[in-house]
Design a protein around this motif. Structure first.
Motif, PDB file in Angstrom:
ATOM      1  N   TYR A 158       0.865  -1.187   0.000  1.00  0.00           N
ATOM      2  CA  TYR A 158       0.000   0.000   0.000  1.00  0.00           C
ATOM      3  C   TYR A 158       0.900   1.235   0.000  1.00  0.00           C
ATOM      4  N   GLY A 159       0.692   2.102  -1.005  1.00  0.00           N
ATOM      5  CA  GLY A 159       1.478   3.333  -1.075  1.00  0.00           C
ATOM      6  C   GLY A 159       2.954   3.095  -1.265  1.00  0.00           C
ATOM      7  N   GLY A 160       3.292   2.147  -2.098  1.00  0.00           N
ATOM      8  CA  GLY A 160       4.717   1.857  -2.293  1.00  0.00           C
ATOM      9  C   GLY A 160       4.986   1.280  -3.657  1.00  0.00           C
ATOM     10  N   GLY A 161       6.156   0.645  -3.807  1.00  0.00           N
ATOM     11  CA  GLY A 161       6.498   0.071  -5.094  1.00  0.00           C
ATOM     12  C   GLY A 161       7.864  -0.570  -5.088  1.00  0.00           C
ATOM     13  N   ILE A 162       8.384  -0.743  -6.304  1.00  0.00           N
ATOM     14  CA  ILE A 162       9.670  -1.424  -6.503  1.00  0.00           C
ATOM     15  C   ILE A 162      10.810  -0.409  -6.439  1.00  0.00           C
ATOM     16  N   SER A 163      11.839  -0.744  -5.683  1.00  0.00           N
ATOM     17  CA  SER A 163      13.021   0.116  -5.614  1.00  0.00           C
ATOM     18  C   SER A 163      14.177  -0.431  -6.426  1.00  0.00           C
ATOM     19  N   GLY A 164      14.110  -1.683  -6.870  1.00  0.00           N
ATOM     20  CA  GLY A 164      15.145  -2.247  -7.734  1.00  0.00           C
ATOM     21  C   GLY A 164      15.432  -3.698  -7.399  1.00  0.00           C
ATOM     22  N   TRP A 165      16.224  -4.306  -8.275  1.00  0.00           N
ATOM     23  CA  TRP A 165      16.697  -5.677  -8.039  1.00  0.00           C
ATOM     24  C   TRP A 165      18.048  -5.619  -7.342  1.00  0.00           C
ATOM     25  N   ILE A 166      18.188  -6.331  -6.239  1.00  0.00           N
ATOM     26  CA  ILE A 166      19.486  -6.445  -5.569  1.00  0.00           C
ATOM     27  C   ILE A 166      20.340  -7.463  -6.308  1.00  0.00           C
ATOM     28  N   GLU A 167      19.744  -8.552  -6.695  1.00  0.00           N
ATOM     29  CA  GLU A 167      20.338  -9.534  -7.602  1.00  0.00           C
ATOM     30  C   GLU A 167      19.189 -10.296  -8.258  1.00  0.00           C
ATOM     31  N   ASP A 168      19.478 -11.328  -9.024  1.00  0.00           N
ATOM     32  CA  ASP A 168      18.459 -11.924  -9.897  1.00  0.00           C
ATOM     33  C   ASP A 168      17.239 -12.475  -9.176  1.00  0.00           C
ATOM     34  N   SER A 169      17.336 -12.776  -7.888  1.00  0.00           N
ATOM     35  CA  SER A 169      16.186 -13.357  -7.190  1.00  0.00           C
ATOM     36  C   SER A 169      15.705 -12.516  -6.009  1.00  0.00           C
ATOM     37  N   THR A 170      16.299 -11.342  -5.799  1.00  0.00           N
ATOM     38  CA  THR A 170      15.936 -10.533  -4.631  1.00  0.00           C
ATOM     39  C   THR A 170      15.570  -9.120  -5.043  1.00  0.00           C
ATOM     40  N   LEU A 171      14.375  -8.713  -4.649  1.00  0.00           N
ATOM     41  CA  LEU A 171      13.897  -7.359  -4.922  1.00  0.00           C
ATOM     42  C   LEU A 171      14.040  -6.475  -3.693  1.00  0.00           C
ATOM     43  N   LEU A 172      14.232  -5.182  -3.929  1.00  0.00           N
ATOM     44  CA  LEU A 172      14.128  -4.179  -2.871  1.00  0.00           C
ATOM     45  C   LEU A 172      12.806  -3.450  -3.090  1.00  0.00           C
ATOM     46  N   LEU A 173      11.948  -3.465  -2.063  1.00  0.00           N
ATOM     47  CA  LEU A 173      10.623  -2.869  -2.150  1.00  0.00           C
ATOM     48  C   LEU A 173      10.439  -1.869  -1.024  1.00  0.00           C
ATOM     49  N   ASN A 174       9.450  -0.996  -1.192  1.00  0.00           N
ATOM     50  CA  ASN A 174       9.070  -0.120  -0.079  1.00  0.00           C
ATOM     51  C   ASN A 174       7.564   0.082  -0.112  1.00  0.00           C
ATOM     52  N   GLY A 175       6.953   0.159   1.058  1.00  0.00           N
ATOM     53  CA  GLY A 175       5.515   0.367   1.137  1.00  0.00           C
ATOM     54  C   GLY A 175       4.973  -0.109   2.472  1.00  0.00           C
ATOM     55  N   LYS A 176       3.667   0.060   2.625  1.00  0.00           N
ATOM     56  CA  LYS A 176       3.009  -0.355   3.865  1.00  0.00           C
ATOM     57  C   LYS A 176       2.397  -1.738   3.683  1.00  0.00           C
ATOM     58  N   LEU A 177       2.341  -2.480   4.752  1.00  0.00           N
ATOM     59  CA  LEU A 177       1.766  -3.824   4.694  1.00  0.00           C
ATOM     60  C   LEU A 177       0.269  -3.808   4.945  1.00  0.00           C
ATOM     61  N   ASN A 178      -0.256  -2.703   5.502  1.00  0.00           N
ATOM     62  CA  ASN A 178      -1.710  -2.531   5.592  1.00  0.00           C
ATOM     63  C   ASN A 178      -2.035  -1.081   5.304  1.00  0.00           C
ATOM     64  N   ALA A 179      -3.178  -0.852   4.704  1.00  0.00           N
ATOM     65  CA  ALA A 179      -3.520   0.477   4.207  1.00  0.00           C
ATOM     66  C   ALA A 179      -3.610   1.518   5.320  1.00  0.00           C
ATOM     67  N   ALA A 180      -4.004   1.103   6.529  1.00  0.00           N
ATOM     68  CA  ALA A 180      -4.198   2.060   7.616  1.00  0.00           C
ATOM     69  C   ALA A 180      -2.918   2.379   8.371  1.00  0.00           C
ATOM     70  N   GLY A 181      -1.844   1.696   8.070  1.00  0.00           N
ATOM     71  CA  GLY A 181      -0.599   1.922   8.804  1.00  0.00           C
ATOM     72  C   GLY A 181      -0.013   3.302   8.547  1.00  0.00           C
ATOM     73  N   ARG A 182       0.829   3.763   9.455  1.00  0.00           N
ATOM     74  CA  ARG A 182       1.488   5.063   9.277  1.00  0.00           C
ATOM     75  C   ARG A 182       2.806   4.903   8.545  1.00  0.00           C
ATOM     76  N   ASP A 183       3.624   3.968   8.983  1.00  0.00           N
ATOM     77  CA  ASP A 183       4.979   3.841   8.455  1.00  0.00           C
ATOM     78  C   ASP A 183       5.050   2.876   7.270  1.00  0.00           C
ATOM     79  N   ARG A 184       5.979   3.173   6.382  1.00  0.00           N
ATOM     80  CA  ARG A 184       6.339   2.244   5.322  1.00  0.00           C
ATOM     81  C   ARG A 184       7.580   1.471   5.753  1.00  0.00           C
ATOM     82  N   ASP A 185       7.722   0.285   5.178  1.00  0.00           N
ATOM     83  CA  ASP A 185       8.938  -0.492   5.359  1.00  0.00           C
ATOM     84  C   ASP A 185       9.774  -0.429   4.085  1.00  0.00           C
ATOM     85  N   LEU A 186      11.072  -0.392   4.256  1.00  0.00           N
ATOM     86  CA  LEU A 186      12.014  -0.632   3.165  1.00  0.00           C
ATOM     87  C   LEU A 186      12.552  -2.029   3.403  1.00  0.00           C
TER      88      LEU A 186
END
Length: 323
Positions: A158-186
């Motif tokens: 929620y409110g996030g997206g893709i930040s890039g590939w770290i390597e071929d099988s690992t993504l770096l993402l950012n966003g909230k895990l529930n819509a009502a949350g305040r903080d995003r996780d990286l």
């Protein structure tokens, strides 16, 4: 101790003020070419242009040392970083991806979203998001796909997206895990196992940029607590983030060196500084004798040059960086 700290600060300021002007060369003139990008071999710059300056619309190329402008691609598309793929979003669900070596194509239902390539350009990721409503609460589905294969949904944010590939099988993402949350996780996500590692939490992450090898990420946090605000650099394998004592426009030079043009709103020429994340040290490379227009600058893939759009005359200039 206090006096020593003041002296260190003065020396740092004097170092910036006395930085030598870095030699530069105009390679494109006539305010034609904002948004130039480097060719993968670092030998040329590419840009979109057309009538009335050029005879036809296309992607043009000019040598990094300056010289004749030639048309490299006759069609307009989003090209992958290594120029192996042309990506052409359609007006509906599907985006067409064409392998330039043989013209083979496949489609993905991206709804026009950008695709993010792995370093090998054999795999990619994209998102599909709600198109209305508060951005902080919009649902974003994350998909991955091997080339010529069907996509697979691997995460919902929620409110996030893709930040890039770290390597071929690992993504770096950012966003909230529930819509009502305040903080995003990286966080990192292993696309094979689904395991994730949270690197940092904050109200928002801005200017996220992975180093070329995916080992480090730089970002800034604003409008959060004093303890969280600032420009930060962090290992993607985990560990404590380091706050940098500078702020401005930044680009990775290579896997460990970050180039920064500090924000100094007094109209003086922009100074180019370099932070070495491996040693934790700064050095001033010099000033441009000029300013960069609208943050339009980029680093060559080999890390030896930068190009920038001159605020003086709108020309594109190239600067060779000190080793």
């Amino acid at each position: 101790m206090k006096r020593a700290a003041v002296l260190v600060g003065l020396v740092a300021l004097m170092g910036s003020a006395l930085a030598a002007t870095l030699p530069s060369k105009t390679v494109l003139s006539g305010t034609c070419c904002p948004g130039v990008v480097w060719a993968p071999d670092s030998r040329a710059l590419m840009f979109l242009d057309g009538p009335p300056v050029r005879s036809a619309t296309g992607i043009y190329s000019v040598p990094a040392e300056g010289g004749a402008v030639t048309r490299r691609f006759s069609s307009v598309a989003y090209f992958s970083p290594k120029l192996r793929w042309a990506v052409r979003p359609g007006t509906g669900e599907n985006t067409t991806l064409e392998r330039l070596s043989d013209g083979r194509k496949f489609t993905l239902p991206t709804r026009g979203a950008d695709v993010t390539w792995t370093a090998t350009e054999t795999r990619l990721a994209y998102t599909r998001s709600d198109t209305s409503g508060n951005f902080d609460r919009r649902t974003t589905h994350v998909f991955i796909s091997d080339v010529f294969a069907a996509p697979k949904q691997i995460a919902t944010l929620y409110g996030g997206g893709i930040s890039g590939w770290i390597e071929d099988s690992t993504l770096l993402l950012n966003g909230k895990l529930n819509a009502a949350g305040r903080d995003r996780d990286l966080f990192t996500l292993d696309t094979r196992t689904g395991s994730r590692r949270t690197l940092r939490s904050a109200i928002s992450f801005r200017g996220l940029s992975l180093s070329a090898d995916g080992s480090r990420v730089v970002y800034y946090i604003a409008f959060d607590s004093a303890a969280r605000n600032g420009l930060w650099i962090q290992n993607t394998a985990g560990g404590t983030a380091k706050r940098l004592d500078s702020f401005g426009s930044y680009r990775w030079r290579d896997a460990s060196r970050l180039l920064v043009i500090p924000l100094v709103p007094d109209g003086s020429p922009h100074v180019l500084r370099e932070y070495n994340a491996r040693t934790g040290t700064w050095r001033t490379l010099g000033d441009l004798g000029d300013q960069v227009r609208q943050g339009d600058w980029s680093v060559s893939p080999d890390g030896k040059k930068i190009s920038y759009l001159s605020a003086k005359d709108g020309n594109v200039r190239v600067v060779s960086l000190p080793e």
